[in-house]
Design a protein around this motif. Sequence first.
Motif, PDB file in Angstrom:
ATOM      1  N   THR A  81     -15.099  86.992 -80.151  1.00 10.42           N
ATOM      2  CA  THR A  81     -14.670  88.840 -79.688  1.00 10.42           C
ATOM      3  C   THR A  81     -15.168  89.138 -78.943  1.00 10.42           C
ATOM      4  OG1 THR A  81     -15.275  89.119 -81.626  1.00 10.42           O
ATOM      5  CG2 THR A  81     -13.406  88.557 -81.793  1.00 10.42           C
ATOM      6  N   ALA A  82     -16.788  89.388 -79.439  1.00 13.41           N
ATOM      7  CA  ALA A  82     -17.803  90.410 -78.057  1.00 13.41           C
ATOM      8  C   ALA A  82     -17.970  89.795 -76.801  1.00 13.41           C
ATOM      9  CB  ALA A  82     -18.781  90.405 -79.025  1.00 13.41           C
ATOM     10  N   LEU A  83     -17.568  88.314 -76.824  1.00 10.97           N
ATOM     11  CA  LEU A  83     -18.279  87.921 -75.516  1.00 10.97           C
ATOM     12  C   LEU A  83     -16.563  87.996 -74.708  1.00 10.97           C
ATOM     13  CD1 LEU A  83     -19.542  85.879 -73.248  1.00 10.97           C
ATOM     14  CD2 LEU A  83     -17.984  83.864 -74.557  1.00 10.97           C
ATOM     15  N   TYR A  84     -15.311  87.593 -75.554  1.00 14.16           N
ATOM     16  CA  TYR A  84     -14.319  88.336 -74.806  1.00 14.16           C
ATOM     17  C   TYR A  84     -14.021  89.489 -74.448  1.00 14.16           C
ATOM     18  CZ  TYR A  84      -9.093  87.162 -73.567  1.00 14.16           C
ATOM     19  OH  TYR A  84      -8.061  86.747 -72.691  1.00 14.16           O
ATOM     20  N   LYS A  85     -14.276  90.999 -75.638  1.00 14.64           N
ATOM     21  CA  LYS A  85     -14.236  91.970 -74.690  1.00 14.64           C
ATOM     22  C   LYS A  85     -15.118  92.178 -73.885  1.00 14.64           C
ATOM     23  CE  LYS A  85     -12.531  93.257 -79.984  1.00 14.64           C
ATOM     24  NZ  LYS A  85     -13.106  94.176 -81.212  1.00 14.64           N
ATOM     25  N   ASP A  99     -20.857  96.045 -73.129  1.00 15.49           N
ATOM     26  CA  ASP A  99     -22.185  95.846 -71.686  1.00 15.49           C
ATOM     27  C   ASP A  99     -23.156  94.805 -72.386  1.00 15.49           C
ATOM     28  OD1 ASP A  99     -24.712  97.756 -73.728  1.00 15.49           O
ATOM     29  OD2 ASP A  99     -22.851  98.536 -74.241  1.00 15.49           O
ATOM     30  N   ASP A 100     -24.110  94.727 -71.537  1.00 18.31           N
ATOM     31  CA  ASP A 100     -25.009  93.772 -71.124  1.00 18.31           C
ATOM     32  C   ASP A 100     -26.026  94.209 -73.136  1.00 18.31           C
ATOM     33  OD1 ASP A 100     -23.920  92.743 -69.188  1.00 18.31           O
ATOM     34  OD2 ASP A 100     -25.650  93.604 -67.914  1.00 18.31           O
ATOM     35  N   ILE A 101     -26.184  94.733 -72.749  1.00 19.49           N
ATOM     36  CA  ILE A 101     -27.306  95.250 -74.252  1.00 19.49           C
ATOM     37  C   ILE A 101     -26.482  95.186 -75.735  1.00 19.49           C
ATOM     38  CG2 ILE A 101     -28.508  97.298 -74.868  1.00 19.49           C
ATOM     39  CD1 ILE A 101     -30.440  95.651 -73.136  1.00 19.49           C
ATOM     40  N   SER A 102     -25.166  95.096 -75.569  1.00 15.77           N
ATOM     41  CA  SER A 102     -24.668  94.998 -77.155  1.00 15.77           C
ATOM     42  C   SER A 102     -24.323  93.254 -77.191  1.00 15.77           C
ATOM     43  CB  SER A 102     -23.009  95.732 -77.140  1.00 15.77           C
ATOM     44  OG  SER A 102     -24.447  96.828 -76.947  1.00 15.77           O
ATOM     45  N   LEU A 103     -24.414  92.919 -75.878  1.00 20.28           N
ATOM     46  CA  LEU A 103     -23.474  91.630 -75.816  1.00 20.28           C
ATOM     47  C   LEU A 103     -24.692  90.322 -76.334  1.00 20.28           C
ATOM     48  CD1 LEU A 103     -21.726  89.250 -75.370  1.00 20.28           C
ATOM     49  CD2 LEU A 103     -22.060  89.243 -72.666  1.00 20.28           C
ATOM     50  N   LEU A 104     -25.612  90.726 -75.427  1.00 11.57           N
ATOM     51  CA  LEU A 104     -27.320  90.358 -75.556  1.00 11.57           C
ATOM     52  C   LEU A 104     -27.993  90.623 -77.465  1.00 11.57           C
ATOM     53  CD1 LEU A 104     -29.244  90.352 -72.447  1.00 11.57           C
ATOM     54  CD2 LEU A 104     -28.409  88.335 -73.670  1.00 11.57           C
ATOM     55  N   SER A 105     -27.552  91.455 -77.659  1.00 10.22           N
ATOM     56  CA  SER A 105     -27.784  92.001 -79.417  1.00 10.22           C
ATOM     57  C   SER A 105     -27.272  90.911 -79.983  1.00 10.22           C
ATOM     58  CB  SER A 105     -27.980  92.950 -79.237  1.00 10.22           C
ATOM     59  OG  SER A 105     -27.766  93.454 -81.295  1.00 10.22           O
ATOM     60  N   LEU A 106     -25.561  90.787 -79.776  1.00 12.20           N
ATOM     61  CA  LEU A 106     -24.836  90.001 -80.961  1.00 12.20           C
ATOM     62  C   LEU A 106     -24.833  88.388 -81.162  1.00 12.20           C
ATOM     63  CD1 LEU A 106     -21.221  91.824 -80.335  1.00 12.20           C
ATOM     64  CD2 LEU A 106     -22.269  91.213 -82.393  1.00 12.20           C
ATOM     65  N   MET A 107     -24.969  88.012 -79.474  1.00 13.42           N
ATOM     66  CA  MET A 107     -25.245  86.531 -78.740  1.00 13.42           C
ATOM     67  C   MET A 107     -26.916  85.760 -79.392  1.00 13.42           C
ATOM     68  SD  MET A 107     -22.716  85.522 -78.117  1.00 13.42           S
ATOM     69  CE  MET A 107     -23.577  83.901 -77.056  1.00 13.42           C
ATOM     70  N   THR A 116      -7.121  92.427 -77.738  1.00 12.23           N
ATOM     71  CA  THR A 116      -8.225  91.333 -77.012  1.00 12.23           C
ATOM     72  C   THR A 116      -8.494  90.711 -78.129  1.00 12.23           C
ATOM     73  OG1 THR A 116     -10.069  93.074 -78.328  1.00 12.23           O
ATOM     74  CG2 THR A 116      -9.859  93.165 -76.056  1.00 12.23           C
ATOM     75  N   ILE A 117      -8.649  90.221 -79.416  1.00  8.26           N
ATOM     76  CA  ILE A 117      -8.593  89.480 -80.274  1.00  8.26           C
ATOM     77  C   ILE A 117      -7.033  88.720 -80.552  1.00  8.26           C
ATOM     78  CG2 ILE A 117      -8.168  88.717 -83.157  1.00  8.26           C
ATOM     79  CD1 ILE A 117      -9.548  91.697 -83.599  1.00  8.26           C
ATOM     80  N   LEU A 118      -5.718  88.696 -80.070  1.00 13.87           N
ATOM     81  CA  LEU A 118      -4.654  88.288 -79.460  1.00 13.87           C
ATOM     82  C   LEU A 118      -5.217  87.883 -78.172  1.00 13.87           C
ATOM     83  CD1 LEU A 118      -1.640  90.523 -80.321  1.00 13.87           C
ATOM     84  CD2 LEU A 118      -2.922  89.031 -81.889  1.00 13.87           C
ATOM     85  N   GLU A 119      -5.796  87.918 -77.723  1.00 15.42           N
ATOM     86  CA  GLU A 119      -6.568  86.998 -75.760  1.00 15.42           C
ATOM     87  C   GLU A 119      -7.102  86.119 -76.356  1.00 15.42           C
ATOM     88  OE1 GLU A 119      -6.939  90.534 -73.247  1.00 15.42           O
ATOM     89  OE2 GLU A 119      -4.985  91.635 -73.131  1.00 15.42           O
ATOM     90  N   ALA A 120      -8.475  86.371 -77.268  1.00 10.07           N
ATOM     91  CA  ALA A 120      -9.495  85.771 -77.429  1.00 10.07           C
ATOM     92  C   ALA A 120      -8.985  84.227 -78.352  1.00 10.07           C
ATOM     93  CB  ALA A 120     -10.575  86.500 -78.155  1.00 10.07           C
ATOM     94  N   ILE A 121      -7.706  84.701 -78.941  1.00  5.10           N
ATOM     95  CA  ILE A 121      -6.790  83.131 -79.679  1.00  5.10           C
ATOM     96  C   ILE A 121      -6.122  82.716 -78.947  1.00  5.10           C
ATOM     97  CG2 ILE A 121      -5.194  82.696 -81.010  1.00  5.10           C
ATOM     98  CD1 ILE A 121      -6.011  84.948 -83.046  1.00  5.10           C
ATOM     99  N   ALA A 122      -5.470  83.257 -78.150  1.00  7.39           N
ATOM    100  CA  ALA A 122      -4.574  82.602 -76.626  1.00  7.39           C
ATOM    101  C   ALA A 122      -6.350  81.475 -76.202  1.00  7.39           C
ATOM    102  CB  ALA A 122      -3.907  83.059 -75.210  1.00  7.39           C
ATOM    103  N   LEU A 123      -7.361  81.933 -75.855  1.00  7.01           N
ATOM    104  CA  LEU A 123      -8.452  81.709 -74.592  1.00  7.01           C
ATOM    105  C   LEU A 123      -9.001  80.594 -75.951  1.00  7.01           C
ATOM    106  CD1 LEU A 123     -10.885  80.898 -72.840  1.00  7.01           C
ATOM    107  CD2 LEU A 123     -11.925  82.929 -74.136  1.00  7.01           C
ATOM    108  N   ASN A 124      -8.877  80.497 -77.173  1.00  4.30           N
ATOM    109  CA  ASN A 124      -9.253  79.706 -78.103  1.00  4.30           C
ATOM    110  C   ASN A 124      -8.464  78.248 -78.166  1.00  4.30           C
ATOM    111  OD1 ASN A 124     -10.661  79.535 -80.922  1.00  4.30           O
ATOM    112  ND2 ASN A 124     -10.399  77.870 -79.925  1.00  4.30           N
ATOM    113  N   TYR A 125      -7.596  79.035 -78.568  1.00  9.46           N
ATOM    114  CA  TYR A 125      -5.945  77.640 -78.472  1.00  9.46           C
ATOM    115  C   TYR A 125      -6.182  77.027 -76.566  1.00  9.46           C
ATOM    116  CZ  TYR A 125      -1.616  74.879 -77.987  1.00  9.46           C
ATOM    117  OH  TYR A 125      -0.834  73.855 -78.270  1.00  9.46           O
ATOM    118  N   GLY A 126      -6.534  77.306 -75.335  1.00 11.38           N
ATOM    119  CA  GLY A 126      -6.213  76.486 -74.867  1.00 11.38           C
ATOM    120  C   GLY A 126      -7.484  75.879 -74.226  1.00 11.38           C
ATOM    121  N   LEU A 127      -8.342  76.373 -75.205  1.00  3.95           N
ATOM    122  CA  LEU A 127      -9.845  75.053 -75.154  1.00  3.95           C
ATOM    123  C   LEU A 127      -9.445  73.597 -76.465  1.00  3.95           C
ATOM    124  CD1 LEU A 127     -12.221  77.745 -75.483  1.00  3.95           C
ATOM    125  CD2 LEU A 127     -12.119  76.468 -73.490  1.00  3.95           C
TER     126      LEU A 127
END
Length: 250
Positions: free
Chosen positions: A34-38, A41-49, A163-174
């Motif tokens: 979900t963080a990747l889809y939202k 900022d770069d610092i927050s994303l790298l921290s989570l990943m 953004t959660i709903l959009e992430a689910i749509a992305l996941n279904y596409g995969l």
Amino acid sequence: MHTIKITYRRFSRLRTIETTFPEAWSEMNARQFTALYKRPDDISLLSLMLRIPKRIVRKLSLLQIYDLTGLFDFIRRDTKVSSFILDQINCRSVGTLFSPKPRLAEMTFAQFIYADSFYMQYVETLRPEILRDLVAHLYVPGSGYDKNLADRNASQLKRTDQTILEAIALNYGLVRKWIVERYPLVFPAGKETAASGKGCKTVGGWSDVFDNLVGDDLKDRDKYADIPVNSVFRFITKKIKEARKNATKV
């Protein structure tokens, strides 16, 4: 998973920590996905990943950050998954809704028909109400899939983070790409697919596939709708192979 060793300076001393970084969609946890889809900022994303505190990421050099950002290449390279990273969502009005199981195990043909049709509509229109329909027919309560209940739940998803709903749509596409690769005769290249030797469109045409499957056995229509989708796709694949084999004999 990539194993990552990070060296940084703290109080004039060098420190080293070891962590991991996903190298495929399937290795991501729900927070990372979900963080990747939202797109934070770069610092927050790298921290989570990397699953390390932001204060450590801030201590990294530009070269270290540049090297780490190259690990996101899997997003472009890894184009399919067989399961849903978000295995459940919580909706205040309807409670907890659960994703389909990995490889769509136990998903009925009826549920797939509605979910896939809404997905294709959403891809074409990007209308938020269609997105809610898609998620409501994918994520169901513990009691299982019910078309009428899913229709009612769709309106209750208005309060859920978009953004959660959009992430689910992305996941279904995969997941859909995984399905297409697993059943190439059901989803051949191009817009047309075949069922029982007859042509029909995948988008808006699942009702034709269903009618071909049921045939004249209308009294058992509900029984066919409740068949697991993987069983249906295996049956359709078998029928296509038989039709092609018979055609070569003529």
